[in-house]
Design an enzyme around this catalytic site. Sequence first.
Site, PDB file in Angstrom:
ATOM      1  N   GLY A 225       0.771  -1.235   0.000  1.00 43.27           N
ATOM      2  CA  GLY A 225       0.000   0.000   0.000  1.00 43.27           C
ATOM      3  C   GLY A 225       0.796   1.275   0.000  1.00 43.27           C
ATOM      4  CG  HIS A 445      -7.977  -3.260  31.255  1.00 47.14           C
ATOM      5  ND1 HIS A 445      -7.384  -4.475  31.498  1.00 47.14           N
ATOM      6  CD2 HIS A 445      -7.355  -2.783  30.156  1.00 47.14           C
ATOM      7  CE1 HIS A 445      -6.465  -4.712  30.588  1.00 47.14           C
ATOM      8  NE2 HIS A 445      -6.422  -3.693  29.750  1.00 47.14           N
ATOM      9  CD  GLU A 446      -8.929   0.034  27.730  1.00 46.11           C
ATOM     10  OE1 GLU A 446      -7.925   0.727  27.459  1.00 46.11           O
ATOM     11  OE2 GLU A 446      -9.038  -1.164  27.387  1.00 46.11           O
ATOM     12  CG  ASP A 523      -2.924  -4.901  27.914  1.00 42.72           C
ATOM     13  OD1 ASP A 523      -2.991  -4.552  26.726  1.00 42.72           O
ATOM     14  OD2 ASP A 523      -3.770  -4.605  28.773  1.00 42.72           O
TER      15      ASP A 523
HETATM   16  P1  ADP Z   1       1.360  -1.124  -3.518  1.00 40.31           P
HETATM   17  O1  ADP Z   1       1.488  -1.483  -4.952  1.00 40.31           O
HETATM   18  O2  ADP Z   1       2.619  -0.582  -2.925  1.00 40.31           O
HETATM   19  O3  ADP Z   1       0.759  -2.197  -2.660  1.00 40.31           O
HETATM   20  P2  ADP Z   1      -0.585   0.672  -4.535  1.00 40.31           P
HETATM   21  O4  ADP Z   1       0.195   1.444  -5.513  1.00 40.31           O
HETATM   22  O5  ADP Z   1      -1.417  -0.436  -5.088  1.00 40.31           O
HETATM   23  O6  ADP Z   1       0.337   0.090  -3.404  1.00 40.31           O
HETATM   24  O7  ADP Z   1      -1.498   1.673  -3.702  1.00 40.31           O
HETATM   25  C1  ADP Z   1      -2.896   1.564  -3.662  1.00 40.31           C
HETATM   26  C2  ADP Z   1      -3.552   2.912  -3.695  1.00 40.31           C
HETATM   27  O8  ADP Z   1      -3.214   3.677  -2.550  1.00 40.31           O
HETATM   28  C3  ADP Z   1      -3.095   3.762  -4.853  1.00 40.31           C
HETATM   29  O9  ADP Z   1      -3.832   3.500  -5.994  1.00 40.31           O
HETATM   30  C4  ADP Z   1      -3.292   5.169  -4.333  1.00 40.31           C
HETATM   31  O10 ADP Z   1      -4.636   5.549  -4.448  1.00 40.31           O
HETATM   32  C5  ADP Z   1      -2.976   5.032  -2.873  1.00 40.31           C
HETATM   33  N1  ADP Z   1      -1.553   5.331  -2.616  1.00 40.31           N
HETATM   34  C6  ADP Z   1      -0.640   4.460  -2.154  1.00 40.31           C
HETATM   35  N2  ADP Z   1       0.565   5.056  -2.034  1.00 40.31           N
HETATM   36  C7  ADP Z   1       0.412   6.318  -2.453  1.00 40.31           C
HETATM   37  C8  ADP Z   1       1.310   7.430  -2.579  1.00 40.31           C
HETATM   38  N3  ADP Z   1       2.600   7.323  -2.250  1.00 40.31           N
HETATM   39  N4  ADP Z   1       0.814   8.590  -3.050  1.00 40.31           N
HETATM   40  C9  ADP Z   1      -0.491   8.698  -3.371  1.00 40.31           C
HETATM   41  N5  ADP Z   1      -1.384   7.692  -3.270  1.00 40.31           N
HETATM   42  C10 ADP Z   1      -0.948   6.512  -2.822  1.00 40.31           C
HETATM   43 ZN    ZN Z   2      -5.182  -3.376  28.112  1.00 40.68          ZN
END
Ligand code: ADP
Ligand code: ZN
Length: 662
Positions: A225, A445-446, A523
Site C-alpha cells: 500500500g 482496565h482502560e 497487554d
Molecule cells: P502497492 O502497490 O505498494 O501495494 P498501490 O500502488 O497499489 O500500493 O497503492 C494503492 C492505492 O493507494 C493507490 O492507488 C493510491 O490511491 C494510494 N496510494 C498508495 N501510495 C500512495 C502514494 N505514495 N501517493 C499517493 N497515493 C498513494
Molecule cells: Zn489493556
Amino acid sequence: MANQNNNQNNDNNNNFFNNNPLLAFAIFSIIIIMIFKSFVGEGESLGGMMNTQSVSQTKQVKYSEIKKQIEQGTITSVKLTPTTVEAIADDNGRKIRYVAQNVPTYDKDLIPLLEKKKITYEGVMGGGFLSELLSMMLPILIFFGIWIFLAKKMSKGMGGGILGAGKADKLINSEKPDTKFSDVQGVEEAKDEVKEIVDFLKFPERYMELGAKIPKGLLLVGPPGTGKTLLAKAVAGEASVPFFSVSGSGFIEMFVGVGASRVRDLFAQAKKEAPSIIFIDEIDAIGKSRASGGQMGGNDEREQTLNQLLAEMDGFGTDTPVIVLAATNRPEILDAALLRAGRFDRQVLVDKPDFDGRLAILKVHAKGVKLSSKVDLTIVAKQTAGLAGADLANIINEAALLAGRFNKKEIEQEDLLEAIERSFVGLEKKNRKISEVEKRIVAYHESGHALMAELTKGATRVTKVSIIPRGLGALGYTLHLPDDEDRFLKQKHELMAEIDVLLGGRAAEEVFIGEISTGAGNDLDRATAILKDMVSVYGMSDIAGLMVLKRTENSFLGGGMASTDYSEKMSEDIDNHIKTTLNERYAFVKKTLNEYHQAIENMAAVLLDVEVIEGTKVRSIIAEYEKENHMESRLAHGDKIAKAEAFAKEQAEKNQEDNEEG
Ligand code: ADP
Ligand code: ZN
C-alpha cells in the site's frame, strides 16, 4: 489494491464465445444432444431400449450366451444395433436384459433363428453405440462446462479469461495510464530513482547511440500500500508508453504449465509495443528462492515460470526499450538469480511516508472529494504516523462516506478523525451490548492504562479512552496517537514506560475489581515481548550485555525469522530476568494506582457514564485529584504538549507559505 485497472485489458477481439462461455456451452450441448437424438430415432430413450421400465437386471454377457438362451427359448425379444445385441429374458416374470458388446451382428444365422423361435426383434440404427457414445460424452461436456465457468470466475480477479490458456493476452493487463508523478507523494527518493527511466523510454535513441546501459529491471521494495504499483504506472504515464502488468501470484495460481508461456507472451507483447513498461506485482510468488521453497509440487511450475522470466530478461539487449519493474514486500526471500546484473540489479525502497509525505498524499486524495474549508489536513497527517498511502486514501474515502451518511454537504474534521480511528482500531460496534460487569472491568482496565500513560515519562500521552467495543475482540481501548514528529528510535526509558502503561490495565483490575480477567492477556504478551527484545536485540540488559541473541532479518518490513543461538543457561537467565523485571514493574504500577486511587475511581465513573473521554479530560481528572490532595503533579507530558502545539503551529504556517507560493 494493486489491481485497479483489471478490467481494462486489451481484449478487443470481442469473441462471442469467450464472453459468453455459459451460453456457448448450453448451445453446444443442445446441438449435440439434438444430433444424437435424431440419429437414435423416435421411441428411443437415451441409452435405453424397449421395455426398459420393467427390466429388473442388466447383464453383460458373451454373444454365445445370448445365442444359447435364444435356442433354449428363454428370450422374449431382441434388439440389434450395428455393434450390440440386447436380449430380454423372462425369468418367471422377472425381466433380465442381456447385452453383448461388439458382436458379429452379421451372423446370418441369427435372424432365421429368431424367426423360428418367434421372438420379436428390431434393428436400431446405431442405437446402442450412439447412446453409449453420448453417455461417454456427457461427463466430458459437463466437465468442460464447469471448467469454462470456473475459468471465467477466476479471470474476474485476474484481468482476463483463460480460454486458450496458452495465449496470455487476456491475463496481461495492458493500458496507457495517465498517472503522473504528482499523483505519487511521500516517496521522493524512489521517484528520483525512477525518473531517469522515463527519459530513457521517451528518447531511447539518445541513450542507444551513446551506448549507455540502462537498467532492464528495477525492483520496487516496500510494505503493502505504499504506492509501488502507482509509481510504476506513473513511470509509464510520464513517458506515455504502454504499461503491461501481471501479478506474480496470477502466474502460478492458474493452470499448470501455462506460467512459462504466459511470461513468453508478456515479453513478446511488450517488445512489440516498445518502448514499454512491464510491471510484475508480487514477484516473490514466482521469484521465491529455490532454496527456501520447501514444499514439493507446484514448485516445478514456479521454477519453470521463473526460468522463463530469467531467460526473457537475458534475451533482450539494452537496445530494446522495455523496462521491467517488479514489486515485492519480501525482498529477502527472492532467488539470488533474479537480483543478478542485467536482471533486477537495482532496488528502490518505497517506504511508508513521513509527516510531510502523509500530508502530501492526503492532499492528492482530498482533490477528489469535497472538504470543508475548515478542515486542517496537518492534524490528520500528524495522527496517522505509521500508515501507508493506501490507508490514507482509504481514510479520505471513509470520511466522505461518513459525511454522506449524515447527509452533510462537505467533509468535516470530525469525519476525518472518526475515519482515522476506524483505520486504527477497527469499526465501532455500537450495537454490541456488553454486560454491566464487563463494562466495569473494562472501564477500570482502560483507566489504569490511561493513568500510567499520563504519569510516566517517555510514554505517549492519551488521545482518547473508550469502552465502546471495537474491532475483533477489543472491548475497550486507550488510544495513544503520536503527537510528535515521527519517531524511528526509542530510548530505553521509553520502552520501560511502554511496559508500565501495558501493566496498568491488569493492575487496575486487580486493585479495583479484586480479580483478574482474561482481558489483559494481550497487554502482558506485548510487555513480555518488549522486555525480550530489550535483552536479546537491543543490548539493554546486564544479562546479555551487548551480545545480540536474536537475529531479526529485515525488521523494517516486519518479516524475518528469529534464530536463537545461545546456551541453556543464558535462556534461563533471560527468563528469570524478564520475570523479575515484570514483577518489579507490576509492583510499582500497583503502588502508583493506589496513590491515585480516587483519580482512577473518578475516571472510571466518567467512562461508565459517557463511554468515551478525550485525553484532555483524563489529564484534568488527574490534575484535579493532585490539587485536592496537595500533591506535586506527576503529569509527565506538560512540556511535550506544548512542544506538539508549537510544532503544529509551525507546520500550519509552513503550509500557508507553501500555498501562497504555489
Ligand atoms: P502497492 O502497490 O505498494 O501495494 P498501490 O500502488 O497499489 O500500493 O497503492 C494503492 C492505492 O493507494 C493507490 O492507488 C493510491 O490511491 C494510494 N496510494 C498508495 N501510495 C500512495 C502514494 N505514495 N501517493 C499517493 N497515493 C498513494
Ligand atoms: Zn489493556
